[in-house]
Design a protein around this motif. Structure first.
Motif, PDB file in Angstrom:
ATOM      1  N   GLY A 100       0.807  -1.205   0.000  1.00  0.00           N
ATOM      2  CA  GLY A 100       0.000   0.000   0.000  1.00  0.00           C
ATOM      3  C   GLY A 100       0.844   1.260   0.000  1.00  0.00           C
ATOM      4  N   ILE A 101       0.218   2.376   0.288  1.00  0.00           N
ATOM      5  CA  ILE A 101       0.897   3.668   0.326  1.00  0.00           C
ATOM      6  C   ILE A 101       0.406   4.455   1.541  1.00  0.00           C
ATOM      7  CG2 ILE A 101       1.050   5.931  -0.794  1.00  0.00           C
ATOM      8  CD1 ILE A 101       1.227   4.576  -3.458  1.00  0.00           C
ATOM      9  N   ILE A 102       1.350   4.966   2.327  1.00  0.00           N
ATOM     10  CA  ILE A 102       1.048   5.816   3.473  1.00  0.00           C
ATOM     11  C   ILE A 102       1.140   7.268   3.002  1.00  0.00           C
ATOM     12  CG2 ILE A 102       1.630   6.418   5.845  1.00  0.00           C
ATOM     13  CD1 ILE A 102       0.654   3.490   5.354  1.00  0.00           C
ATOM     14  N   GLU A 103       0.018   7.951   2.963  1.00  0.00           N
ATOM     15  CA  GLU A 103      -0.015   9.283   2.373  1.00  0.00           C
ATOM     16  C   GLU A 103       0.602  10.353   3.277  1.00  0.00           C
ATOM     17  OE1 GLU A 103      -4.118   9.842   1.436  1.00  0.00           O
ATOM     18  OE2 GLU A 103      -4.094   8.363  -0.195  1.00  0.00           O
ATOM     19  N   ASN A 104       0.570  10.148   4.601  1.00  0.00           N
ATOM     20  CA  ASN A 104       1.126  11.149   5.526  1.00  0.00           C
ATOM     21  C   ASN A 104       2.492  10.738   6.058  1.00  0.00           C
ATOM     22  OD1 ASN A 104      -0.005   9.057   7.049  1.00  0.00           O
ATOM     23  ND2 ASN A 104      -0.465  10.379   8.794  1.00  0.00           N
ATOM     24  N   HIS A 105       3.251  10.017   5.235  1.00  0.00           N
ATOM     25  CA  HIS A 105       4.534   9.509   5.704  1.00  0.00           C
ATOM     26  C   HIS A 105       5.539  10.628   5.972  1.00  0.00           C
ATOM     27  CE1 HIS A 105       6.922   9.853   1.900  1.00  0.00           C
ATOM     28  NE2 HIS A 105       5.717   9.860   1.374  1.00  0.00           N
ATOM     29  N   GLU A 106       5.470  11.715   5.215  1.00  0.00           N
ATOM     30  CA  GLU A 106       6.436  12.792   5.430  1.00  0.00           C
ATOM     31  C   GLU A 106       6.247  13.440   6.802  1.00  0.00           C
ATOM     32  OE1 GLU A 106       8.995  13.494   3.898  1.00  0.00           O
ATOM     33  OE2 GLU A 106       8.791  12.748   1.851  1.00  0.00           O
ATOM     34  N   GLN A 107       4.998  13.702   7.174  1.00  0.00           N
ATOM     35  CA  GLN A 107       4.745  14.285   8.485  1.00  0.00           C
ATOM     36  C   GLN A 107       5.190  13.348   9.603  1.00  0.00           C
ATOM     37  OE1 GLN A 107       2.708  14.032   5.810  1.00  0.00           O
ATOM     38  NE2 GLN A 107       0.881  15.361   6.064  1.00  0.00           N
ATOM     39  N   GLN A 108       4.892  12.059   9.441  1.00  0.00           N
ATOM     40  CA  GLN A 108       5.306  11.094  10.457  1.00  0.00           C
ATOM     41  C   GLN A 108       6.829  10.954  10.506  1.00  0.00           C
ATOM     42  OE1 GLN A 108       3.525   9.724  12.712  1.00  0.00           O
ATOM     43  NE2 GLN A 108       1.412   9.982  11.996  1.00  0.00           N
ATOM     44  N   ARG A 109       7.473  11.065   9.353  1.00  0.00           N
ATOM     45  CA  ARG A 109       8.933  10.957   9.317  1.00  0.00           C
ATOM     46  C   ARG A 109       9.576  12.074  10.140  1.00  0.00           C
ATOM     47  NH1 ARG A 109      11.894   8.299   5.349  1.00  0.00           N
ATOM     48  NH2 ARG A 109       9.967   8.215   4.128  1.00  0.00           N
ATOM     49  N   GLU A 110       9.084  13.305   9.985  1.00  0.00           N
ATOM     50  CA  GLU A 110       9.654  14.421  10.743  1.00  0.00           C
ATOM     51  C   GLU A 110       9.430  14.243  12.238  1.00  0.00           C
ATOM     52  OE1 GLU A 110      11.633  16.776   9.522  1.00  0.00           O
ATOM     53  OE2 GLU A 110      11.442  15.523   7.722  1.00  0.00           O
ATOM     54  N   ARG A 111       8.260  13.790  12.580  1.00  0.00           N
ATOM     55  CA  ARG A 111       7.951  13.550  13.994  1.00  0.00           C
ATOM     56  C   ARG A 111       8.888  12.492  14.583  1.00  0.00           C
ATOM     57  NH1 ARG A 111       2.716  10.015  15.735  1.00  0.00           N
ATOM     58  NH2 ARG A 111       3.176   9.813  17.970  1.00  0.00           N
ATOM     59  N   LEU A 112       9.100  11.410  13.855  1.00  0.00           N
ATOM     60  CA  LEU A 112       9.925  10.310  14.363  1.00  0.00           C
ATOM     61  C   LEU A 112      11.399  10.694  14.403  1.00  0.00           C
ATOM     62  CD1 LEU A 112       7.960   7.505  12.529  1.00  0.00           C
ATOM     63  CD2 LEU A 112       8.246   7.655  15.018  1.00  0.00           C
ATOM     64  N   ARG A 113      11.842  11.492  13.459  1.00  0.00           N
ATOM     65  CA  ARG A 113      13.215  11.992  13.515  1.00  0.00           C
ATOM     66  C   ARG A 113      13.426  12.814  14.786  1.00  0.00           C
ATOM     67  NH1 ARG A 113      13.742  13.390   7.183  1.00  0.00           N
ATOM     68  NH2 ARG A 113      15.001  11.591   6.548  1.00  0.00           N
ATOM     69  N   ALA A 114      12.430  13.627  15.137  1.00  0.00           N
ATOM     70  CA  ALA A 114      12.523  14.432  16.357  1.00  0.00           C
ATOM     71  C   ALA A 114      12.577  13.556  17.610  1.00  0.00           C
ATOM     72  CB  ALA A 114      11.346  15.387  16.435  1.00  0.00           C
ATOM     73  N   LEU A 115      12.002  12.339  17.480  1.00  0.00           N
ATOM     74  CA  LEU A 115      12.032  11.399  18.600  1.00  0.00           C
ATOM     75  C   LEU A 115      13.319  10.574  18.637  1.00  0.00           C
ATOM     76  CD1 LEU A 115       8.326  10.134  18.442  1.00  0.00           C
ATOM     77  CD2 LEU A 115       9.358  11.523  20.263  1.00  0.00           C
ATOM     78  N   GLY A 116      14.222  10.803  17.677  1.00  0.00           N
ATOM     79  CA  GLY A 116      15.511  10.136  17.684  1.00  0.00           C
ATOM     80  C   GLY A 116      15.668   8.983  16.725  1.00  0.00           C
TER      81      GLY A 116
END
Length: 610
Positions: A100-116
């Motif tokens: 499938g495709i996760i459409e909000n992956h960019e927003q989640q990526r930034e959030r997870l990067r901030a979490l380390g």
């Protein structure tokens, strides 16, 4: 996307996973991988290319375990590289595969990067692995972490997840992409397609939209979109291992082309046994649903769309109803004029085609509740979302380029046209009997067309060195010209276009020269003389003609005109018979060019992404 298999068992699951991935190869892919929980570690092997290369690497590394997941990937986010291949691992502890495709992956990526979290791939999938790991780190169980994570995802997904900290559990989730659970004795499975697990079990549960599942060796629990436990029906699959084997054929496409007389006979069996085109063929309340239909809207993609184009001619001619045909991915994004008395017909081989499913949802949201699906896979998503259904009986179709699914869809659509005509008083008893007789003789006519294979194969040498081709047809055979062009481009990579023959002089004739082969479908129908005039237009410009003509069309070979005579004209069902030669032409041209017939580049069998 494209293929998922997972297993938890009291035996080594690596052979099961590899076997499952091999059975999923037909769906199309560019890389493969698997991960197992072994002791207190997660071990992974990934390779670009074929499953066999990944299998050799797994054997070299001595991979084994009682819990594991595998995947064949068709690239969406990120190129075809080992780092983008599945499974993806988070923090060395949790492994995940995803269709499938996760459409909000960019927003989640930034959030997870901030979490380390750090990212090793370009995929949207790695985001999901880290998100589930994040909730695990907060103390959630593996199932609980999955359930929390999917509520934050926008898009479509089928997921299977394992964690070294929970070696007795495999969890899964489904939204918009197919996923099923297989039930064994002391072992259980997840898969995107029943073919992946049919060698181990035939007992399956089809997960529904929003479901999550938890599997152990001894049991399975399924939870609905609210995370409350639910009961899902257990089905016994009728997919046979024999249908997944090549037998005496060189390719699955060749096998499936030759299976068409049987597939057509099986699909027509219910109609013939009933002695007519009873609306009940489409469901118990079909007579009421179809009684006062004012128009028909067909929604489909690819080859199924061309089947719908043929059906438009039949529905308007036989039933006397206006009929529109839309590409599903276009329909879902345009403003439609809703009519509660319009019948919405969706066509999908797999029953999981995402664009078609979303178009159906959109139609229903506009107030359309008269819905009918034509599908080859029982209990798939689109039939479950429709009031009425007609299951084609093509059997498993492995080749990416659809053949027997297309012709059996045409039988289903023909039955719908006649049933609607009968309901509306447009078809009397005598005409229904005549149409039933044409249907009864169809498998024999298709077999006669298959017998032309040696002659058609001889044409392949002329097509193989060419870079372009033109296909022409008129009336109900214009969609067959489109389908012939699609088949040629899909598997031989020759650029091909299909046109109504009358459109030649409105532009395409500029392309015709001695290097452009022109395929003409010329049945002995009311438009035959028009087609002959179009052929003369091509010959006057030096074009070389390859004509599929009915035996009674009075065509003969001449300089620059090559003719193969198909069976005598079979009436309204002629498009089905003429589909066979263009399938064979594409197949043998691909053979002559040395391309991968069953797994053409860049394509997948079940398209579950937008």
């Amino acid at each position: 996307m494209c293929g998922i298999v997972g297993a938890i068992a009291n035996r080594d699951v690596v052979p099961l996973l590899v076997d499952g991935l091999k059975r999923l190869e037909y769906r199309g892919y560019d890389s493969a991988g698997l991960a197992v929980v072994a002791g207190e570690t997660v071990r992974r092997v990934r390779r670009t290319g074929r499953v066999s290369e990944m299998e050799a690497a797994a054997a070299a590394e001595g991979l084994h375990g009682h819990l594991g997941i595998g995947h064949t990937r068709w690239a969406t986010h990120g190129g075809v590289t080992e780092s983008n291949a599945h499974p993806h691992i988070s923090a060395g502890e949790l492994a995940l595969v995803h269709n499938g495709i996760i459409e909000n992956h960019e927003q989640q990526r930034e959030r997870l990067r901030a979490l380390g979290y750090t990212f090793e791939s370009q995929t949207d999938t790695e985001v999901v692995a880290h998100l589930i790991h994040h909730y695990r780190a907060q103390g959630a169980s593996l199932l609980g972490a999955l359930q929390r994570a999917v509520k934050e995802l926008h898009g479509a997904y089928a997921l299977a997840v394992v964690d070294r900290r929970d070696p007795g559990t495999l969890v899964a989730a489904r939204m918009g992409c197919p996923l099923l659970v297989g039930l064994g004795e002391g072992e259980n499975f997840v898969a995107s397609d029943v073919s992946a697990i049919v060698s181990a079990t035939r007992r399956v549960i089809f997960l529904e939209e929003g479901d999550t599942a938890e599997l152990t060796c001894t049991g399975v629990r399924v939870f609905g979109a609210s995370d409350a436990p639910v009961e899902r029906e257990v089905h016994v699959s009728d997919v046979s291992l024999a249908s997944l084997e090549l037998g005496p054929y060189r390719h699955f496409m060749q096998k499936e082309i030759h299976e068409q007389p049987r597939a057509l006979s099986d699909t027509a069996e219910g109609i013939l046994d009933a002695g007519g085109f009873d609306p009940a063929l489409f469901g118990k309340d079909a007579a009421a649903v179809l009684a006062d239909v004012e128009s028909v809207q067909i929604l489909a993609c690819g080859t199924s769309y061309y089947a719908g184009m043929v059906a438009r001619y039949w529905i308007e001619d036989i039933a006397g109803l206006p009929c529109a045909v839309d590409i599903a991915s276009e329909y879902r994004y345009r403003k439609v004029i809703a009519n509660p008395k319009q019948l919405i017909v969706t066509i999908s081989q797999s029953g999981e085609t995402l664009d078609t499913m979303e178009a159906l949802k959109y139609a229903k949201a506009q107030g359309h509740d008269r819905t009918l699906s034509i599908c080859n896979v029982p209990e798939s998503a689109i039939p479950r979302a429709s009031r009425l259904v007609f299951y084609t009986r093509a059997g498993a179709e492995i080749g990416v380029a659809s053949t027997k699914a297309f012709t059996t869809q045409l039988v289903a659509l023909f039955a719908l046209a006649v049933a609607l005509g009968r309901q509306r008083g447009q078809v009397d008893g005598a005409r229904e009997a005549a149409l039933l007789d044409e249907l009864r003789h169809l498998p024999g006519s298709v077999q006669h067309a298959l017998n032309l294979e040696p002659q058609i194969a001889s044409w392949a040498a002329a097509f193989a060195p060419r870079q372009h081709a033109l296909f022409l047809g008129r009336g109900t055979h214009y969609p067959i010209a489109l389908e012939g062009a699609l088949k040629l481009k899909e598997i031989s990579y020759i650029h091909a276009e299909g046109y109504p023959a009358g459109e030649l002089k409105h532009g395409p004739l500029a392309l015709v020269d001695t290097q452009m082969p022109v395929v003409v479908i010329a049945p002995n129908d009311a438009l035959l003389e028009k087609v002959k005039s179009n052929i003369q237009e091509v010959r006057a410009r030096g074009g070389e003609m390859f004509v599929f003509a009915d035996a009674d069309s009075r065509f003969s070979d001449s300089e620059g005109v090559h003719v193969i005579r198909t069976p005598r004209h079979v009436g309204v069902l002629s498009p089905i018979v003429h589909a066979i030669p263009v399938q064979l032409l594409a197949y043998h041209t691909a053979l002559a060019r040395g391309t991968d017939v069953d797994k053409p580049r860049n394509l997948a069998k079940s398209v579950t992404v937008e």
